[in-house]
Design an enzyme around this catalytic site. Structure first.
Site, PDB file in Angstrom:
ATOM      1  N   HIS A 148      -1.464   3.342   3.666  1.00 16.98           N
ATOM      2  CA  HIS A 148      -2.642   2.861   4.388  1.00 16.98           C
ATOM      3  C   HIS A 148      -3.414   4.042   4.959  1.00 16.98           C
ATOM      4  O   HIS A 148      -2.829   5.051   5.341  1.00 16.98           O
ATOM      5  CB  HIS A 148      -2.230   1.912   5.518  1.00 16.98           C
ATOM      6  N   CYS A 183      -8.322  -0.508   2.041  1.00 17.87           N
ATOM      7  CA  CYS A 183      -8.395   0.604   3.005  1.00 17.87           C
ATOM      8  C   CYS A 183      -8.944   1.885   2.389  1.00 17.87           C
ATOM      9  O   CYS A 183      -9.861   2.501   2.936  1.00 17.87           O
ATOM     10  CB  CYS A 183      -7.030   0.840   3.660  1.00 17.87           C
ATOM     11  N   HIS A 204     -10.668   0.440   9.995  1.00 19.31           N
ATOM     12  CA  HIS A 204      -9.998   0.355   8.701  1.00 19.31           C
ATOM     13  C   HIS A 204     -10.131  -1.034   8.100  1.00 19.31           C
ATOM     14  O   HIS A 204     -10.354  -2.011   8.802  1.00 19.31           O
ATOM     15  CB  HIS A 204      -8.520   0.739   8.835  1.00 19.31           C
TER      16      HIS A 204
END
Length: 159
Positions: A122, A72, A134
């Site tokens: 994240h 990510c 993402h």
């Protein structure tokens, strides 16, 4: 590709060790001396969001830092690097970078952070209409999700 070149613009000379890439009629530069911020000032969140969408479906790789095999934060770092921005490597470090904005002020290109337990774990890039792109996981790779698929922890603006 240009290496160790000298560029003259508007009566100023900037020595740079860079790679110059042309995408969608926009010249993007990564400069090591950061003395010329012209390319950065012309970048919009919309351009960043549209560029990120080009990598939809690419695989996820934990610890990866590329647009074709990244995690990510490697994905968001690589997207911004393409536009001349050097942002930190991890989602936790990225969550302290740029300007904090509220969900009601979110714009395309903003970074949306999510917690894993009690810490940021994240990051996703806002693309508009309540959606983020993402590098999700090994099963799904780079995908588009609703921004609120998890509760956002914070939002940061880079451009």
């Amino acid at each position: 590709t240009t290496k160790n070149s000298t560029t003259t613009t508007k009566n100023s000379t900037t020595k740079k060790d860079s790679t110059t890439t042309t995408k969608d009629s926009t010249t993007l530069s990564e400069e090591t001396d950061n003395t010329n911020d012209t390319a950065k000032k012309k970048v919009t969140g919309s351009q960043i969001a549209n560029y990120a969408k080009k990598f939809l479906g690419n695989p996820y790789k934990y610890g990866g830092t590329s647009l074709t095999n990244g995690d990510c934060s490697g994905f968001t770092q690589s997207i911004y690097k393409e536009f001349g921005y050097d942002i930190p490597r991890t989602s936790l470090e990225q969550s302290a970078y740029g300007t904090k904005v509220s969900a009601s002020s979110i714009k395309q290109g903003d970074l949306v952070f999510y917690q894993s337990g009690k810490t940021v774990g994240h990051v996703a890039l806002y693309i508009g209409d309540g959606e983020v792109i993402h590098a999700s996981n090994e099963k799904d790779g780079i995908k588009i999700s609703k921004m609120n698929y998890r509760t956002p922890y914070c939002i940061r603006r880079i451009v």
